[in-house]
Enzyme design. Structure first.
Site, PDB file in Angstrom:
ATOM      1  N   HIS A 135       9.727  -3.215   3.271  1.00  0.00           N
ATOM      2  CA  HIS A 135       9.240  -3.451   1.910  1.00  0.00           C
ATOM      3  C   HIS A 135      10.404  -3.741   0.962  1.00  0.00           C
ATOM      4  O   HIS A 135      10.307  -4.621   0.100  1.00  0.00           O
ATOM      5  CB  HIS A 135       8.494  -2.218   1.380  1.00  0.00           C
ATOM      6  N   GLY A 165       4.934 -10.318   3.540  1.00  0.00           N
ATOM      7  CA  GLY A 165       5.788 -10.283   4.723  1.00  0.00           C
ATOM      8  C   GLY A 165       5.163 -11.051   5.875  1.00  0.00           C
ATOM      9  O   GLY A 165       3.946 -10.975   6.099  1.00  0.00           O
ATOM     10  N   GLN A 166       6.007 -11.765   6.605  1.00  0.00           N
ATOM     11  CA  GLN A 166       5.541 -12.523   7.785  1.00  0.00           C
ATOM     12  C   GLN A 166       4.902 -11.613   8.833  1.00  0.00           C
ATOM     13  O   GLN A 166       4.080 -12.061   9.636  1.00  0.00           O
ATOM     14  CB  GLN A 166       6.725 -13.270   8.405  1.00  0.00           C
ATOM     15  N   LYS A 167       5.277 -10.337   8.832  1.00  0.00           N
ATOM     16  CA  LYS A 167       4.740  -9.413   9.848  1.00  0.00           C
ATOM     17  C   LYS A 167       3.223  -9.490   9.898  1.00  0.00           C
ATOM     18  O   LYS A 167       2.623  -9.415  10.969  1.00  0.00           O
ATOM     19  CB  LYS A 167       5.202  -8.002   9.523  1.00  0.00           C
ATOM     20  N   SER A 215       7.000  -1.005  10.072  1.00  0.00           N
ATOM     21  CA  SER A 215       5.606  -0.851   9.641  1.00  0.00           C
ATOM     22  C   SER A 215       5.398   0.587   9.190  1.00  0.00           C
ATOM     23  O   SER A 215       5.981   1.520   9.767  1.00  0.00           O
ATOM     24  CB  SER A 215       4.673  -1.158  10.816  1.00  0.00           C
ATOM     25  N   VAL A 249      11.205  -7.740   9.026  1.00  0.00           N
ATOM     26  CA  VAL A 249      12.410  -6.920   9.185  1.00  0.00           C
ATOM     27  C   VAL A 249      12.198  -6.018  10.400  1.00  0.00           C
ATOM     28  O   VAL A 249      11.140  -5.406  10.548  1.00  0.00           O
ATOM     29  CB  VAL A 249      12.671  -6.075   7.915  1.00  0.00           C
ATOM     30  N   ARG A 281       2.934   2.245   9.796  1.00  0.00           N
ATOM     31  CA  ARG A 281       2.233   2.974  10.858  1.00  0.00           C
ATOM     32  C   ARG A 281       3.177   3.406  11.989  1.00  0.00           C
ATOM     33  O   ARG A 281       2.754   4.184  12.849  1.00  0.00           O
ATOM     34  CB  ARG A 281       1.080   2.128  11.413  1.00  0.00           C
ATOM     35  N   GLN A 299      -2.732 -12.360   7.539  1.00  0.00           N
ATOM     36  CA  GLN A 299      -2.912 -12.047   6.109  1.00  0.00           C
ATOM     37  C   GLN A 299      -2.286 -13.153   5.250  1.00  0.00           C
ATOM     38  O   GLN A 299      -2.856 -13.578   4.245  1.00  0.00           O
ATOM     39  CB  GLN A 299      -2.274 -10.694   5.802  1.00  0.00           C
ATOM     40  N   MET A 345       0.852  -1.196   0.000  1.00  0.00           N
ATOM     41  CA  MET A 345       0.000   0.000   0.000  1.00  0.00           C
ATOM     42  C   MET A 345       0.886   1.244   0.000  1.00  0.00           C
ATOM     43  O   MET A 345       0.437   2.349   0.337  1.00  0.00           O
ATOM     44  CB  MET A 345      -0.940  -0.007   1.202  1.00  0.00           C
TER      45      MET A 345
HETATM   46  O1  PAF Z   1      -0.079  -5.832   3.475  1.00  0.00           O
HETATM   47  C1  PAF Z   1      -0.491  -4.882   2.777  1.00  0.00           C
HETATM   48  O2  PAF Z   1       0.197  -3.876   2.562  1.00  0.00           O
HETATM   49  C2  PAF Z   1      -1.903  -4.965   2.190  1.00  0.00           C
HETATM   50  O3  PAF Z   1      -2.783  -5.595   3.059  1.00  0.00           O
HETATM   51  C3  PAF Z   1      -1.926  -5.610   0.797  1.00  0.00           C
HETATM   52  C4  PAF Z   1      -1.489  -7.056   0.835  1.00  0.00           C
HETATM   53  C5  PAF Z   1      -1.025  -4.833  -0.152  1.00  0.00           C
HETATM   54  C6  PAF Z   1      -3.352  -5.572   0.243  1.00  0.00           C
HETATM   55  O4  PAF Z   1      -3.825  -4.282   0.127  1.00  0.00           O
END
Ligand code: PAF
Length: 323
Positions: free
Chosen positions: A63, A182-184, A220, A211, A222, A188, A56
């Site tokens: 990332h 990512g495992q974080k 993160s 990481v 956030r 998900q 996102m």
């Molecule tokens: O982990 C994220 O950044 C989001 O949930 C994803 C997988 C890109 C879906 O919008």
């Protein structure tokens, strides 16, 4: 009919050629499904495999580590940057979520791993339109039953429906050979893996390790919301989880003992009680059922969510399992 087909083929080969020539010039930023498919077509025509890293945006070193992992599994790496409205509730931070596309493109260009960024509009991703109000939504959504209502799903009931939907769409748009998460975001990973399996999607999913900052805090987007005082105690979460993981690796298999370790370590860092724990879970990596008694041979995911002021942090460690 013939003329239409010819026109479509001519259009497609023009956009494929454009994609290939831009690829030679460096990172491409693509806003349409047609453009990203052209890149996918060019990659396939060259006999190369493609990995997708969905994000996102608001990219950080975590990332960039996902991009590097993707490069180990495919010839060409693409990343999507899309703040997905469907995974936000009306009261959540969709409007405030950081949108930093120019800085993200600069970071990816400097890293030199990613060849194409897919940054679609909401209209491109949701042809039937999209609102955060589920009752008013129209069109196609993907729900992964049984894995979406607990843990993060209990606090954010529509979150995984939004995630599964957008990941299905991104896989349909980009058609990668490999997709990296990512495992974080452990739940998900469990949800998306189940969706890929159940929908018979032809893609290999890779989960890259979390990481961490030097003090253990999981990276993160956030984290940037934390005040300096909150940032100072934020590592309490990882301290607790990592201590429990160490104990597990040294032979401690009892659920209660592992939960007690998290609590003790967390409070040792957070001496003023600023960290508000939402949950600490030890659950199966297959069905997310809470483990009772002792952790068995299949292992478990130990995950937690806390609030620090208005910021919510999540983290997890794997206890003898994989995602
Ligand atoms: O982990 C994220 O950044 C989001 O949930 C994803 C997988 C890109 C879906 O919008």
């Amino acid at each position: 009919m013939f003329a239409t087909t010819t026109l479509r083929l001519a259009t497609r080969s023009r956009s494929t050629a454009a994609a290939m020539s831009t690829a030679r010039r460096g990172l491409q930023v693509l806003h349409t499904v047609e453009a990203v498919r052209a890149v996918r077509g060019a990659t396939r025509a060259n006999g190369q495999t493609l990995a997708l890293v969905p994000t996102m945006g608001a990219l950080h070193d975590g990332h960039l580590a996902l991009m590097a992992t993707a490069k180990q599994h495919a010839d060409v790496v693409a990343s999507s940057i899309f703040v997905n409205p469907a995974q936000f509730a009306p009261h959540e931070d969709l409007d405030q979520y950081p949108r930093t596309l120019p800085a993200d493109v600069t970071a990816l260009t400097e890293q030199g791993v990613v060849s194409a960024v897919f940054a679609p509009t909401a209209a491109e991703m949701y042809p039937s339109g999209i609102t955060t109000n589920v009752a008013e939504q129209r069109g196609t959504f993907v729900s992964v039953a049984g894995l979406s209502h607990q843990l993060e799903g209990e606090i954010r009931p529509h979150f995984f429906r939004g995630v599964a939907t957008v990941v299905a769409k991104l896989l349909g748009a980009v058609q990668p050979d490999v997709v990296v998460f990512g495992q974080k975001d452990a739940q998900q990973c469990v949800v998306v893996r189940r969706m890929i399996t159940d929908l018979l999607l032809p893609v290999t999913m890779i989960v890259a390790p979390t990481v961490r900052e030097a003090d253990g805090l999981a990276m993160s987007s956030r984290n940037r919301y934390l005040s300096p005082a909150e940032r100072a105690v934020a590592p309490a979460l990882s301290a607790g989880l990592l201590a429990a993981q160490t104990a597990f690796e040294q032979g401690e298999k009892r659920r209660d003992a592992l939960l007690a370790i998290v609590d003790r370590e967390l409070r040792a860092v957070d001496t003023k009680g600023e960290v508000k724990v939402e949950y600490v879970s030890i659950a199966s990596a297959t069905d997310l059922a809470e483990v009772s008694g002792e952790i068995g041979p299949d292992g478990a995911i130990m995950s937690a969510a806390v609030r620090l002021g208005s910021t919510r942090l999540i983290d997890n460690v794997l206890l003898g399992t994989t995602l």
